[in-house]
Write a protein that holds these residues in place. Structure first.
Motif, PDB file in Angstrom:
ATOM      1  N   ALA A  10       0.945  -1.130   0.179  1.00  0.00           N
ATOM      2  CA  ALA A  10      -0.111  -0.136   0.198  1.00  0.00           C
ATOM      3  C   ALA A  10       1.023   1.163  -0.144  1.00  0.00           C
ATOM      4  O   ALA A  10       2.263   1.759  -0.080  1.00  0.00           O
ATOM      5  N   ASP A 226      -8.115  -5.099  -2.868  1.00  0.00           N
ATOM      6  CA  ASP A 226      -7.937  -4.495  -1.653  1.00  0.00           C
ATOM      7  C   ASP A 226      -7.403  -5.217  -0.519  1.00  0.00           C
ATOM      8  O   ASP A 226      -8.353  -5.757   0.325  1.00  0.00           O
ATOM      9  N   THR A 228      -4.766  -3.567   2.353  1.00  0.00           N
ATOM     10  CA  THR A 228      -4.999  -3.050   2.810  1.00  0.00           C
ATOM     11  C   THR A 228      -4.870  -3.813   4.478  1.00  0.00           C
ATOM     12  O   THR A 228      -3.257  -3.283   4.814  1.00  0.00           O
ATOM     13  N   HIS A 250     -10.927   1.563   2.801  1.00  0.00           N
ATOM     14  CA  HIS A 250     -10.437   0.264   2.493  1.00  0.00           C
ATOM     15  C   HIS A 250     -10.654  -0.222   3.699  1.00  0.00           C
ATOM     16  O   HIS A 250     -10.757  -0.572   5.246  1.00  0.00           O
ATOM     17  N   HIS A 275      -1.892  -4.314  -2.692  1.00  0.00           N
ATOM     18  CA  HIS A 275      -1.910  -3.311  -1.879  1.00  0.00           C
ATOM     19  C   HIS A 275      -2.543  -3.326   0.218  1.00  0.00           C
ATOM     20  O   HIS A 275      -3.116  -2.220   0.597  1.00  0.00           O
ATOM     21  N   ASN A 277      -1.111  -2.990   3.153  1.00  0.00           N
ATOM     22  CA  ASN A 277      -0.568  -2.300   3.841  1.00  0.00           C
ATOM     23  C   ASN A 277       0.637  -2.612   5.268  1.00  0.00           C
ATOM     24  O   ASN A 277       0.336  -3.907   5.440  1.00  0.00           O
TER      25      ASN A 277
END
Ligand code: MLT
Ligand code: MN
Ligand code: ZN
Length: 309
Positions: A10, A226, A228, A250, A275, A277
């Motif tokens: 991310a 996604d 994240t 997110h 993505h 994190n």
């Protein structure tokens, strides 16, 4: 169709320059189970010679250097690139800043939603990409746009569609509902190979899997989604930032409201988180959260990973 994950992290990447969280400390130390990640981007090609990038991250220079396919070929002119186009899912810094790495008067095309093109046009730094060489083409929602650049038809088209999300951080209006977000500020992209009709989805930012999105993804062959956060509150709990996942636009992986549960009934053949994190505990491949993600049928995207569809 070939798909390469250029960056699976991310915004900020992994490790993030100023982050001293347990994950960032572990990856810096080279601890087993941890791999560094650059920021969010894919490269896609139908013919293996001409490529479209999905998002252009601030790490694009090093991502290109790590992919032989993205270098000029031996017989090419003295200035050349296999990168013929870039398609953007939103205006976030981690998705547009890499456009600046593509200066040097090389022709290619940029595809994005109208409001993202407006944000680029409003920022004079992007005039370094002269529009005569680098045309900016609007992706209209739910229309199929053929991808072309530098006089080449890539044999791919993109169908863009709005997903629940949030306007880019630097464009937030603190006084407006949902910070001034309108439909289309965060896109999902369906990339379709013209010759075979095969397609996959790229959705690196998504706040919620609502019924229309679930129906669209049902029975898909491949979705990059996604990844994240694992928990809605993990950034707060780790003392990193006072924001929930929903405040950032997110969805979390875990829980009844998470992406693993939402994808459960959708019969998607291959599901890959991107993505991701630096706060996400699933980044540690020896963690129980990583095991839970794998048990739910997901893969954790990695830089340099290639998928052929
Ligand atoms: C996000 O994915 O939420 C953004 O990349 C945040 C940011 O701009 O740093
Ligand atoms: Mn981001
Ligand atoms: Zn960190």
């Amino acid at each position: 169709m070939r798909i390469r994950i250029l960056g699976s992290g991310a915004g900020g990447g992994f490790p993030q320059w100023n982050c001293n969280c347990a994950n960032c400390r572990a990856v810096r130390a080279g601890a087993p189970g941890f791999a560094p990640r650059t920021q969010s981007s894919l490269a896609v090609s139908a013919d293996g010679a001409n490529w479209v990038l999905l998002n252009a991250s601030p790490d694009l220079r090093e991502q290109i250097a790590a992919a032989a396919e993205l270098a000029p070929a031996e017989g090419d002119p003295v200035r050349a690139s296999p990168i013929k186009a870039v398609a953007l899912t939103n205006g976030d810094v981690d998705h547009v800043a890499g456009l600046l790495n593509l200066r040097e008067a090389q022709p290619f095309s940029v595809y994005a939603a109208g409001r993202v093109l407006e944000a680029l046009a409003a920022n004079p730094i992007f005039t370094i990409l002269q529009t005569q060489l680098v045309p900016r083409i609007e992706l209209h929602m739910d229309q199929t746009t053929p991808i072309k650049g530098d006089g080449v038809d890539l044999g791919l088209s993109i169908r863009a569609f709005p997903v629940p999300g949030k306007i880019a951080l630097y464009l937030e209006d603190k006084n407006a509902p949902n910070f001034g977000t309108t439909a289309g500020d965060t896109l999902g992209l369906e990339v379709i190979e013209t010759r075979t009709g095969k397609s996959f989805f790229y959705i690196p930012g998504c706040a919620k899997i609502d019924a229309p999105l679930a129906e669209r993804l049902r029975n898909a062959a491949l979705v990059f989604f996604d990844g994240t956060l694992f928990h809605e509150n993990e950034m707060i709990e780790q003392g990193l930032m006072g924001k929930t996942g929903s405040r950032m636009g997110h969805i979390n992986m875990s829980g009844d409201d998470g992406s693993m549960a939402a994808f459960g009934p959708l019969n998607v053949a291959r599901k890959i988180y991107v993505h991701i994190n630096n706060s996400n505990p699933a980044l540690d491949s020896n963690s129980q959260q990583h095991a839970a993600v794998r048990a739910a049928g997901w893969e954790i995207g990695a830089d340099g990973m290639e998928v052929t569809l």
